[in-house]
Design a protein around this motif. Structure first.
Motif, PDB file in Angstrom:
ATOM      1  N   TYR A 239       0.832  -1.168   0.128  1.00 23.23           N
ATOM      2  CA  TYR A 239      -0.110   0.021   0.031  1.00 23.23           C
ATOM      3  C   TYR A 239       0.594   1.117  -0.021  1.00 23.23           C
ATOM      4  O   TYR A 239       1.839   1.317   0.816  1.00 23.23           O
ATOM      5  CB  TYR A 239      -0.894   0.137   1.251  1.00 23.23           C
ATOM      6  CG  TYR A 239      -1.690   1.098   1.403  1.00 23.23           C
ATOM      7  CD1 TYR A 239      -2.574   1.934   0.407  1.00 23.23           C
ATOM      8  CD2 TYR A 239      -1.737   1.961   2.814  1.00 23.23           C
ATOM      9  CE1 TYR A 239      -3.268   2.993   0.637  1.00 23.23           C
ATOM     10  CE2 TYR A 239      -2.488   2.894   3.095  1.00 23.23           C
ATOM     11  CZ  TYR A 239      -3.033   3.402   1.835  1.00 23.23           C
ATOM     12  OH  TYR A 239      -4.020   4.539   2.192  1.00 23.23           O
TER      13      TYR A 239
ATOM     14  N   ARG B 236      -0.130  10.468   1.335  1.00 21.24           N
ATOM     15  CA  ARG B 236       0.411  10.932   2.500  1.00 21.24           C
ATOM     16  C   ARG B 236       1.307   9.989   3.423  1.00 21.24           C
ATOM     17  O   ARG B 236       0.667   9.742   4.552  1.00 21.24           O
ATOM     18  CB  ARG B 236      -0.373  12.051   3.495  1.00 21.24           C
ATOM     19  CG  ARG B 236      -0.775  13.279   2.413  1.00 21.24           C
ATOM     20  CD  ARG B 236      -1.830  14.010   3.365  1.00 21.24           C
ATOM     21  NE  ARG B 236      -1.157  14.484   4.491  1.00 21.24           N
ATOM     22  CZ  ARG B 236      -1.996  14.035   5.728  1.00 21.24           C
ATOM     23  NH1 ARG B 236      -2.795  13.393   5.880  1.00 21.24           N
ATOM     24  NH2 ARG B 236      -1.360  14.575   6.858  1.00 21.24           N
ATOM     25  N   PRO B 237       2.182   9.211   2.903  1.00 21.14           N
ATOM     26  CA  PRO B 237       2.857   8.415   3.885  1.00 21.14           C
ATOM     27  C   PRO B 237       3.254   8.725   5.019  1.00 21.14           C
ATOM     28  O   PRO B 237       3.982   9.714   5.069  1.00 21.14           O
ATOM     29  CB  PRO B 237       3.842   7.430   2.901  1.00 21.14           C
ATOM     30  CG  PRO B 237       4.331   8.540   1.970  1.00 21.14           C
ATOM     31  CD  PRO B 237       2.979   9.638   1.782  1.00 21.14           C
ATOM     32  N   TYR B 238       3.276   7.931   6.117  1.00 16.57           N
ATOM     33  CA  TYR B 238       3.895   8.018   7.475  1.00 16.57           C
ATOM     34  C   TYR B 238       4.998   7.439   7.389  1.00 16.57           C
ATOM     35  O   TYR B 238       5.393   6.233   6.899  1.00 16.57           O
ATOM     36  CB  TYR B 238       2.984   7.692   8.509  1.00 16.57           C
ATOM     37  CG  TYR B 238       3.684   7.777   9.854  1.00 16.57           C
ATOM     38  CD1 TYR B 238       3.779   8.978  10.470  1.00 16.57           C
ATOM     39  CD2 TYR B 238       4.727   6.756  10.327  1.00 16.57           C
ATOM     40  CE1 TYR B 238       4.336   9.122  11.774  1.00 16.57           C
ATOM     41  CE2 TYR B 238       5.342   6.865  11.479  1.00 16.57           C
ATOM     42  CZ  TYR B 238       5.231   8.146  12.288  1.00 16.57           C
ATOM     43  OH  TYR B 238       5.793   8.502  13.327  1.00 16.57           O
TER      44      TYR B 238
ATOM     45  N   TYR C 129       9.312   7.160   9.786  1.00 18.39           N
ATOM     46  CA  TYR C 129       9.597   7.544  11.046  1.00 18.39           C
ATOM     47  C   TYR C 129      10.681   8.278  10.896  1.00 18.39           C
ATOM     48  O   TYR C 129      11.968   7.789  10.083  1.00 18.39           O
ATOM     49  CB  TYR C 129      10.110   6.241  11.742  1.00 18.39           C
ATOM     50  CG  TYR C 129       9.158   5.317  12.163  1.00 18.39           C
ATOM     51  CD1 TYR C 129       8.300   5.445  13.441  1.00 18.39           C
ATOM     52  CD2 TYR C 129       8.479   4.200  11.420  1.00 18.39           C
ATOM     53  CE1 TYR C 129       7.277   4.713  13.653  1.00 18.39           C
ATOM     54  CE2 TYR C 129       7.506   3.456  11.712  1.00 18.39           C
ATOM     55  CZ  TYR C 129       6.970   3.519  12.792  1.00 18.39           C
ATOM     56  OH  TYR C 129       5.739   2.793  13.286  1.00 18.39           O
TER      57      TYR C 129
ATOM     58  N   PHE D 100      14.336   1.651   7.939  1.00 20.05           N
ATOM     59  CA  PHE D 100      12.766   1.550   7.641  1.00 20.05           C
ATOM     60  C   PHE D 100      12.381   0.391   6.756  1.00 20.05           C
ATOM     61  O   PHE D 100      11.511  -0.413   6.914  1.00 20.05           O
ATOM     62  CB  PHE D 100      12.383   2.846   6.884  1.00 20.05           C
ATOM     63  CG  PHE D 100      10.703   2.889   6.749  1.00 20.05           C
ATOM     64  CD1 PHE D 100       9.929   3.056   7.692  1.00 20.05           C
ATOM     65  CD2 PHE D 100      10.288   2.677   5.298  1.00 20.05           C
ATOM     66  CE1 PHE D 100       8.740   3.025   7.404  1.00 20.05           C
ATOM     67  CE2 PHE D 100       9.203   2.904   4.991  1.00 20.05           C
ATOM     68  CZ  PHE D 100       8.099   2.979   6.140  1.00 20.05           C
TER      69      PHE D 100
ATOM     70  N   GLU E  93      14.630  12.081   8.040  1.00 19.36           N
ATOM     71  CA  GLU E  93      14.277  13.265   8.224  1.00 19.36           C
ATOM     72  C   GLU E  93      15.012  14.296   7.188  1.00 19.36           C
ATOM     73  O   GLU E  93      14.564  15.575   6.911  1.00 19.36           O
ATOM     74  CB  GLU E  93      14.490  14.019   9.573  1.00 19.36           C
ATOM     75  CG  GLU E  93      15.688  13.838  10.073  1.00 19.36           C
ATOM     76  CD  GLU E  93      16.013  14.214  11.500  1.00 19.36           C
ATOM     77  OE1 GLU E  93      14.883  14.190  12.241  1.00 19.36           O
ATOM     78  OE2 GLU E  93      17.376  14.127  11.920  1.00 19.36           O
TER      79      GLU E  93
END
Lengths: 244, 567
Positions: A78, A82-84, A86, A94, A131
């Motif tokens: 999937y 708007r993927p989350y 970390y 990840f 990030e």
């Protein structure tokens, strides 16, 4: 491979998706189109098991999303709009985390990491924290992670947003290759040129109702028009709005 | 294709969180000296300063026969009850935010993870998030308890055996409440949430009524009969509440009554286990609640759309840009029950405590209404009010500027001075703080029937502390923002939030220490020795400098930083 049966979803009595019947075959690249607020993302979330249908059922690879959610999700990759992610994990971390969630053995994970990170040109950034990734890099990482367990069904919501032309081409190639390899692709997009280029079949949803299901050629025949998919789409949705 | 073997999600989730924590800490190396200083301050202030302060208070109370020791026990039980209620509330809020609203859960829900396992992983996370502050605050309390009563070091591990289930019980209660609220009442979640708060409040009120009953009995007791009084207190005000069991268990450990301590430990552990079983039973509701929370979001937004307009009209007298920012803050705050719910709870607890001061009339024989006790308890009440206020400024005001980071594309580009937003946060914080705490200060004075000097001192101190605490929270919020985090609780729990909490406590402690000298001189009607005379005259400029410095320095530094901030 993907089947919906009289699938409905209401939000506090207001219908968002109405009596949706779909049957997407293995190896098919299906594009799901519609204006904003038409019910595309609601449908996708029901197919991913993230929303409970008000009525009807959705099945993926023969598994009902509500009755056997874990078995169904094992077979789904999937990619949300708007993927989350970390932020304090590296891309490699990840990827490994997702691999572990799906129970993929580490050596297999490693091989696939090398393959997909090379494919999406993420290898130089593999050990950077997420990030520090650009929007496009994040999108590519989500693609890589979604493909890592070689899902039978790939559900993709707006894949092209934020991708540079080279990455967009890679994504299109990957989607086509996945479909050619027998996997089912359910692709929701506003980028009609992508749908025109890739889709085996399209479905158009407007105000929660499926207003067209078939090939682009069949759409042209129905509307008795030639022209781009964009022209046909606008004509179809305007016609439906006028009728409504 | 994925493996068909079930994935052991809990260890995987734990490993993920440890890796995230480790990566977060490694990211802090860039500002190592700040974190080192903060770390040392934490250790020094909380373990050293906190325990010394508690030790002095406990020693002082132990010496005030016969009134002191029962008051001390009662205070400890009240603190444990207050913590217990706050832990339930904190767990409820953290469960709702991290288990239902968090975007991480949306990602995890799309993975092949059984919902029950996901729920329990998040419950474990909630226990950690909601309990760490209690553990830090409780540690110096237990150090002081041990030292003031000359207990052996084995007191700590024994107390820990009681404390662990004491932390699990409210977590399980909060989680169970969250499961039920989210599953059955999502479309009107906020209203139901208020209802849940009301139930909690009623539980608190009932608990307090029970304490009144015991105090009624105490009124019958002879003042000299301290042993009887102690045994009456030992009966325990809150024997149906786990906080009471913890209190009794700690007393049993203190006296070496191991059988009794074991009984209370079993009561706590079995209740904790029962709580987890109830959660397991209710966990079937999790998926339903989670999806319902999403389904109702759109409707909720439509229904409450008039709130912004209401605040906008009420604040019509303000300049347009300031009004826009204040209206936005108030609307967002009001629409997030996690914010005002916690606020209601904290101040509700303080209010109940102050209302119960009236029952001190029953202590007539202990002469609580003599100026000495009136003044001491007033100072204590200022400290309690300021402490709650410091929690509020740390939890709610400090994160405000961090939360603005992602909105800089609109607020930062508006044709107003960049620092306007900092000033706006400060003024909103101060007005809210004064509005909340001044009535409590007046209530405290009314209940204790204090004279004009102590009343004025109480109200003025609270109003001045509100300036300092607001300045500190806003200033540090601007100096050490965290733009990556969306969750205000997590922002508050970070380095900057912790620093703010510590500095707030130092500030409150220093202010009260200086005022204690004034109260001492007032009680002696100025008849004090030369050393106290010197301290008295010295305390005025120090107090003034402390207040001016705390009001001006953090805010000035914050404003300066905000002007140059890159987003």
């Amino acid at each position: 491979m993907i089947q919906t049966d009289q699938l409905c979803k209401d939000y506090d009595g207001k219908p968002a998706v109405v009596d949706l019947n779909l049957d997407v075959a293995p190896g098919e690249l299906f594009c799901f189109l519609g204006p904003n607020g038409a019910g595309k993302t609601t449908t996708i979330k029901m197919l991913a098991g993230l929303l409970i249908p008000t009525q009807g059922a959705a099945r993926v690879a023969g598994f009902d999303l509500q009755r056997h959610p874990v078995e169904a999700k094992r077979r789904i990759g999937y990619i949300p709009d708007r993927p989350y992610l970390y932020e304090k994990l590296s891309g490699r971390d990840f990827f490994t985390f997702v691999g572990d969630l799906f129970g993929i053995p580490r050596p297999v994970q490693q091989a696939r990491l090398e393959h997909y990170f090379d494919l999406f040109r993420l290898t130089p950034a593999a050990d950077q924290f997420i990030e520090n990734y650009s929007h496009g890099m994040r999108q590519k990482l989500v693609f890589a992670a979604a493909l890592m367990h070689e899902p039978q069904v790939l559900i993709v919501d707006e894949p092209m947003v934020g991708l540079d032309p080279q990455s967009a081409r890679t994504v299109k190639q990957v989607l086509r290759e996945q479909a050619d390899a027998g996997r089912t692709i359910f692709l929701s997009t506003h980028t009609l040129s992508v749908a025109e280029e890739l889709a085996d079949r399209i479905g158009v949803i407007n105000k929660g109702q499926l207003v067209f299901l078939g090939t682009i050629r069949e759409l042209r025949a129905r509307l008795a028009r030639d022209g781009s998919l964009e022209d046909l789409f606008l004509l179809l949705t305007e016609e439906e709005t006028a009728d409504g | 294709m994925a493996s068909t073997a079930p994935v052991a999600f809990l260890p995987l989730f734990l490993r993920l969180k440890l890796r995230l924590a480790n990566n977060h800490l490694s990211g802090l190396r860039r500002h190592l000296w700040i974190h080192l200083v903060v770390g040392l301050l934490v250790v020094f202030m909380l373990i050293g300063g906190g325990s010394t302060l508690f030790h002095l208070v406990f020693r002082f109370l132990m010496e005030q026969q016969p009134f002191g020791p029962p008051l001390m026990d009662r205070l400890i039980r009240m603190v444990l009850l207050a913590f217990f209620s706050m832990l339930i509330f904190s767990n409820l809020i953290i469960m709702l935010t991290t288990t239902y609203i968090s975007r991480e859960v949306e990602f995890l829900m799309a993975q092949p993870i059984p919902h029950r396992r996901l729920f329990f992983a998040k419950l474990g996370e909630s226990i950690v998030y909601s309990s760490w502050a209690f553990v830090i605050l409780a540690f110096p309390l237990f150090v002081a308890l041990r030292s003031s009563r000359d207990l052996p070091w084995t007191y700590f591990p024994s107390a820990a055996c009681l404390l662990i289930p004491y932390l699990i019980i409210p977590a399980a209660a909060g989680a169970a409440l969250a499961l039920v609220i989210a599953a059955f009442f999502p479309p009107r979640r906020i209203i139901r949430f208020t209802f849940a708060l009301g139930v909690l409040g009623m539980v608190m009120a009932v608990a307090m009524q029970r304490s009144q009953g015991v105090m009624g009995m105490m009124r019958q007791a002879s003042a000299e009969d301290t042993a009887d009084l102690m045994s009456l207190m030992d009966v325990g005000d809150f024997f149906l509440l786990p906080s009471g069991w913890l209190g009794h268990g700690l007393v049993a450990i203190e006296h070496g009554f191991w059988r009794e301590a074991g009984f209370w430990a079993l009561a706590l552990w079995s209740t904790a286990a029962m709580g987890l079983v109830v959660c397991d039973w209710l966990a079937g509701l999790y998926y339903r609640g989670w999806t319902n929370a999403r389904s109702s979001a759109a409707a909720r937004r439509r229904r409450r759309a008039g709130l912004y307009g209401l605040f906008d009209r009420l604040l019509g007298w303000m300049p347009a840009a300031t009004r826009a920012m204040v209206t936005k803050d108030l609307t967002v705050f009001w629409r997030d029950p996690a914010q005002w719910g916690q606020l209601v709870m904290l101040f509700g607890l303080l209010f109940i405590y102050l209302i119960n001061l009236r029952s001190a009339a029953g202590f007539g024989q202990f002469q609580i209404f003599i100026p000495f006790w009136q003044s001491i308890i007033s100072l204590f009440n200022i400290g309690a009010t300021a402490f709650v206020l410091s929690i509020l400024t740390t939890r709610f005001v400090y994160p405000m500027l961090s939360l603005e980071g992602k909105q800089q594309w609109v607020i930062g580009l508006a044709p107003v001075a960049r620092t306007r937003i900092v000033w706006e946060k400060f003024i909103v914080s101060w007005i809210s703080a004064v509005g909340l705490t001044t009535p409590l200060a007046l209530l405290s004075s009314f209940m204790l029937r204090t004279g004009p000097f102590v009343t004025l001192l109480t109200v003025a101190t609270v109003a001045v502390l509100a300036i300092g605490l607001s300045s500190m929270a806003v200033g540090l919020g601007a100096l050490l923002p965290n733009f990556a985090e969306d969750n205000p609780s997590r922002i508050a729990n970070g380095v900057g939030g912790t620093l703010n909490a510590i500095l707030s406590l130092i500030y409150i402690g220093a202010t009260l220490a200086l005022e204690t000298i004034w109260v001492h001189a007032y009680l002696r009607r100025g008849d004090v020795g030369p050393l106290v005379q010197l301290l008295l005259w010295g305390s005025f400029p120090v107090w003034l400098l402390l207040q001016l410095g705390t009001a001006a320095i953090p805010l000035t530094l914050g404003l300066r930083r905000w002007r140059r901030m890159e987003f």
